[in-house]
Enzyme design. Sequence first.
Site, PDB file in Angstrom:
ATOM      1  CD  GLU A  70      -0.387   8.642 -22.964  1.00  0.00           C
ATOM      2  OE1 GLU A  70      -0.409   9.870 -23.203  1.00  0.00           O
ATOM      3  OE2 GLU A  70       0.430   8.115 -22.198  1.00  0.00           O
TER       4      GLU A  70
ATOM      5  CB  THR B  73       1.690   3.288 -21.694  1.00  0.00           C
ATOM      6  OG1 THR B  73       0.352   3.820 -21.779  1.00  0.00           O
ATOM      7  CG2 THR B  73       2.384   3.859 -20.467  1.00  0.00           C
ATOM      8  CE  LYS B  74       4.203  -2.639 -26.249  1.00  0.00           C
ATOM      9  NZ  LYS B  74       4.392  -4.108 -26.194  1.00  0.00           N
TER      10      LYS B  74
ATOM     11  CE  LYS C 132     -20.294   0.207 -11.791  1.00  0.00           C
ATOM     12  NZ  LYS C 132     -20.743  -1.101 -11.242  1.00  0.00           N
TER      13      LYS C 132
ATOM     14  CG  ASP D  58      -7.334   6.987 -19.601  1.00  0.00           C
ATOM     15  OD1 ASP D  58      -7.566   6.976 -18.378  1.00  0.00           O
ATOM     16  OD2 ASP D  58      -7.286   5.939 -20.279  1.00  0.00           O
TER      17      ASP D  58
ATOM     18  CG  ASP E  55      -9.504   1.853 -10.442  1.00  0.00           C
ATOM     19  OD1 ASP E  55     -10.506   2.457 -10.843  1.00  0.00           O
ATOM     20  OD2 ASP E  55      -9.460   0.623 -10.295  1.00  0.00           O
TER      21      ASP E  55
ATOM     22  CG  ASP F 235      -1.820   1.148   1.371  1.00  0.00           C
ATOM     23  OD1 ASP F 235      -1.834   2.013   0.473  1.00  0.00           O
ATOM     24  OD2 ASP F 235      -2.549   1.210   2.378  1.00  0.00           O
TER      25      ASP F 235
END
Length: 241
Positions: free
Chosen positions: A222, A219-220, A150, A182, A146, A123
């Site tokens: 992205e 990154t791939k 929701k 994103d 993340d 953590d």
Amino acid sequence: MTDSQTPTDLPVEASEHPRRAIRSFVMRAGRMTDAQKRGIDVGWPKFGLDLEHGMLDLDVLFGRQAPRTLEIGFGMGQSLLEMAAAAPEQDFIGVEVHRPGVGSLLNGVLNAGLSNLRVFDCDAIEVLDKTIPDASLDRVLLFFPDPWHKKKHNKRRIVQLDFAEKLRQKLKPGGVFHMATDWEAYAEQMLEVMSAAPGYRNLAPDGTYIPHPEERPVTKFERRGERLGHGVWDLKFERVD
């Protein structure tokens, strides 16, 4: 943070069990490739860190004085590996709870022959509280955490005022907290939270977002998003006191 983290660590009623803190991640098991297993078996004894190490002396840990970067949630580790390889004069610490990602990064470190990177697999909040000295970091990176899209899960987003204050304590004066996402709604929340957080200054000239900075590898994931027309928002906030 990566999409390997899912919302299962919800609080329970006090009458049943002691209440647990809401976390912005939950570890999820994943199958390990042979390369990832090699990273854990061979790389962890050399580059792995545990909370049991206690408060770190970073100069002793790396054997030198150098600019220091902490990345929270490095996913599979490709971006962090690229940054560490491109800046051998700097030191890097990565934190990730997804074990295959940790193995992947460590295998990359071994293959590249790097010595300027260390890894935690726990953590990030505990890492900050128990191992990182105050005013010791030049940068903190949080790329594509993340989004908890929701509404009922928005409270799990890691970028909150208390988190911003915790990072401010760990950054040197002049140190920078660099975020990228994103998810436009999360970018807006990041901007709102960080604009209200004491002791920071937005480095965007217009007070919003910055163009993609050269030091953040694409990154791939992205690149795929860009082909699909998805946006990416970068924010940089500097500790000013």
